[in-house]
Design a protein around this motif. Structure first.
Motif, PDB file in Angstrom:
ATOM      1  N   THR A 608     105.515  90.180  51.742  1.00 14.19           N
ATOM      2  CA  THR A 608     105.939  89.641  53.031  1.00 14.19           C
ATOM      3  C   THR A 608     105.019  90.238  54.089  1.00 14.19           C
ATOM      4  N   LYS A 659     109.627  84.523  48.600  1.00 12.72           N
ATOM      5  CA  LYS A 659     110.077  84.398  49.988  1.00 12.72           C
ATOM      6  C   LYS A 659     109.012  83.762  50.870  1.00 12.72           C
ATOM      7  N   THR A 660     107.772  83.948  50.521  1.00 12.04           N
ATOM      8  CA  THR A 660     106.674  83.484  51.372  1.00 12.04           C
ATOM      9  C   THR A 660     105.614  82.780  50.531  1.00 12.04           C
ATOM     10  N   TRP A 662     101.527  82.518  50.381  1.00 10.64           N
ATOM     11  CA  TRP A 662     100.378  83.281  50.883  1.00 10.64           C
ATOM     12  C   TRP A 662      99.073  82.510  50.689  1.00 10.64           C
TER      13      TRP A 662
END
Length: 711
Positions: A608, A659-660, A662
């Motif tokens: 994150t 969650k993310t 990249w």
């Protein structure tokens, strides 16, 4: 395919670092993998206060240098500062010149221009003598100028050498030498830049403005230890520890004349932490007939630094940050000394309020010099660079640097060590490479903002020209480089061609090292002189190698990894013949260019934006502190596209981290898409994390070093 290694980490040691220094588990594991486990080393990664910089008066001969400069100011002498043509020399000259002129001195600055060689020259000495000059100060050079300094002495001129290059076997004389690499320097850290040596000297000059300069001060503590009294004394001068004595006294059994205290304390200013308690204990120890002239500095300090109020020396020593990182500094007297130094520095800041702003601007130049001269980013170099970069990022960039940053479109956006190294340092260096270092010097010293703007434009023009010359030199050198490496059995690369511009010989040598990973030389001919640069790698010292040819050279010098030299053109054959013998003595460490040391393996859910906090903790990055390398396994390719103009040779991936998502850039690896992996596949990736600035937005991104399909 590159190999990566992840060293094992002792969990017990990680827990120790966490408990002692408050670092999180990830930071602890990175420190351990990088071999940073001693408190005195960890300090410079976790702290950035100037209090942790070494005291300039730890240099053995800096007081001599200060006294000689003060004498010059008092007697209205003319001083010449002779620097070098690179960033380190230019910034060194700037800082010292501005300080000396602020003291009322008439100062001439001189840098090697045009085809001038490195270091102080006989011509410069003679020219200055004709102007009735009496004091020469060399900065970022001078340590190898034996003949020139001896000549200056013959003409009745004094010389101060402020340098950081490797010293020759015989030092120049007569001269006052301040160089951390000299065996008798007294300084605790050898690898600072020439500009840092000047900064230390200027700091010492400022301290000499105070009444404390050269004054001996004694700190005394006394405490009850059962039925005895422990008395400790520390003598300091210029805020440096000089000597100490300790006595354990059984009251009523010893006269003070029979102790070491009598001679140690005689004629001293004696400072104590608690006047009433100390007086009481001394009377118990020696009776009421002995008078001590004590000054209760503790009361003053507690008034000025409220957090120390009501503490005794035992409690004070436990609060010491220095003791936290260095247990050898954990005694009560060490705590007293450390808080005393802090207090005095605060008082000096109040007495001389302008110095703080000046030093802030100077540290920006010290930071640039450290990066330009590839100083190891450890010990106090980390504080130099941290402080300099912070000042720039807070909008306080100094004159000259502001205009340059503006033209480079860096003004107003955060900079770090990498940006300064790649964008600012080469531009300033270009002026010296093209024989006009005075342009950069004028840019940093000019008071008129319009003139600075014009000078910044000229400096950038120099850099554009330097790029052209660098490309030409590369085209010349690359043709014969592989043949040379083969000839020297993979130990050395030597390019000799008079078409190479002397200003880019160092750049060419550096590029050859990057390309072939062997020590490399680039030599050109300017009129009747051969001028060369040498760059190294794989644990090989170039200065030691060049020393073996000192009888051929007009001059030579530098650092372990980078040096320069010159010799008469008529000795070219001798030079080549010597190389045929000496290359066989070269010993190189294993080629580790294809091995990546992993600093930490991160699970996907850890990826994150918060991970940037860890990245920032290890800034600044550079020599001896490369960017962090991470490993993450089983990251799914969410999207993929090709990048680059005119040919799309780069690859941009978007990796699903849970969650993310990249973005990940994989340079020069476009051909691997559809061949080794595709959208929807999972990868094990080795990468660095950087910030991407685009249209005012800042996002984290990966820079991939290696990517392979997950098993």
């Amino acid at each position: 395919m590159k190999k990566y290694i992840k060293k094992e980490v002792s969990k017990d040691l990680a827990v120790q670092l966490h408990n002692k220094y408050g670092v999180d588990p990830l930071t602890a594991s990175i420190l351990i993998r990088r071999g940073i486990t001693e408190g005195k080393d960890i300090l410079y990664f976790l702290e950035d206060d100037r209090r942790f910089l070494h005291n300039p008066f730890e240099f053995t001969y800096i007081e001599d240098a200060v006294d000689r400069i003060l004498q010059a100011a008092e007697e209205g002498e003319i001083v010449m500062i002779f620097g070098d043509r690179d960033v380190d020399g230019i910034t060194s000259t700037t800082i010292l010149c501005q300080q000396l002129r602020s003291m009322g001195l008439e100062v001439e600055c001189r840098l090697p221009c045009g085809t001038d060689g490195y270091g102080l020259s006989i011509e410069a000495v003679d020219d200055f003598y004709k102007k009735n000059g009496t004091l020469i100060i060399t900065v970022d050079c001078g340590i190898s100028n034996n003949d020139e300094i001896a000549h200056a002495a013959e003409l009745g001129m004094d010389v101060i050498v402020l340098d950081h290059h490797n010293p020759p076997e015989v030092l120049p004389g007569p001269a006052i030498i301040v160089n951390p690499k000299c065996a008798d320097s007294g300084y605790p850290f050898a690898d600072i830049s020439g500009c840092a040596v000047v900064f230390k000297t200027v700091s010492a000059l400022r301290f000499a403005q105070s009444d404390l300069y050269k004054q001996e001060i004694c700190l005394l503590s006394a405490k009850s230890d059962g039925d005895k009294i422990q008395i400790d004394c520390l003598k300091i001068q210029n805020l440096v520890k000089k000597e100490s004595v300790s006595e354990t006294i059984e009251p009523g059994t010893v006269r003070i004349s029979d102790t070491k205290l009598i001679n140690f304390l005689q004629g001293q200013q004696i400072f104590v932490w608690n006047g009433a308690e100390t007086t009481k204990l001394l009377k118990e120890a020696f009776g009421t007939s002995v008078e001590f002239n004590l000054f209760d500095i503790g009361a003053k300090i507690q008034q000025d630094i409220p957090q120390t109020h009501g503490l005794n020396l035992t409690q004070l020593s436990r609060l010491s940050k220095i003791a936290k990182y260095d247990p050898s500094q954990a005694t009560e007297m060490d705590g007293f000394f450390n808080i005393f130094v802090t207090y005095i520095n605060r008082q000096l800041a109040k007495q001389f309020p302008k110095n703080a702003k000046i030093e802030e601007e100077e540290l920006q130049l010290v930071a640039l010099a450290a990066l330009a001269d590839i100083m190891p980013l450890k010990d106090e170099n980390r504080i130099f660079v941290k402080q300099g970069i912070r000042s720039i990022n807070e909008g306080h960039s100094r004159k000259g640097l502001t205009e340059l940053l503006s033209k480079l479109r860096l003004l107003g956006q955060p900079v770090n060590s990498t940006k300064l190294s790649w964008n600012v340092v080469p531009v300033l260096n270009a002026t010296g490479r093209l024989g006009t270092p005075e342009l950069a010097l004028e840019l940093l010293m000019e008071e008129d903002s319009h003139k600075r703007d014009e000078l910044a434009a000229k400096v950038i023009e120099c850099n554009n020209k330097r790029r052209e010359l660098g490309s030409e030199a590369w085209n010349i050198g690359i043709k014969t480089a592989e043949q040379s490496i083969e000839h020297f059995e993979g130990k050395l690369c030597v390019i000799i061609d008079e078409q190479i511009n002397r200003g880019v010989s160092g750049i060419l040598a550096g590029r050859l090292v990057s390309k072939f990973n062997v020590p490399s030389m680039a030599v050109t001919i300017v009129e009747d002189t051969a001028i060369g640069s040498m760059r190294s790698c794989r644990g090989f010292s170039v200065t030691g190698f060049l020393d073996k040819m000192s009888d051929i050279f007009i001059n030579h010098g530098g650092h372990d990894l980078a040096a320069g030299f010159s010799f008469e053109k008529t000795k070219l054959d001798d030079f080549k013949a010597r190389l045929e013998t000496l290359y066989k003595t070269i010993e190189l460490t294993d080629d580790e260019s294809e091995i990546i040391d992993i600093d930490a393996e991160l699970p996907s859910n850890y990826l994150t934006p918060k991970v940037l906090d860890v990245i920032d903790k290890f800034e600044p990055y550079g020599e001896c502190n490369p960017e962090l390398n991470f490993l993450t396994k089983n990251l799914k390719i969410y999207d993929a596209l090709l990048m680059g103009k005119p040919e799309p040779v780069h690859l941009k991936l978007v990796l699903d981290c849970g969650k993310t998502k990249w973005p990940a850039i994989f340079f020069n690896q476009a051909e691997r898409l559809h061949r080794d992996f595709d959208k929807g596949d999972s990868l094990d990736v080795v990468y660095q994390i950087q910030r991407n600035f685009f249209n005012g937005n800042v996002t984290p991104q990966m820079i991939l070093s290696e990517a392979n399909p997950s098993k």
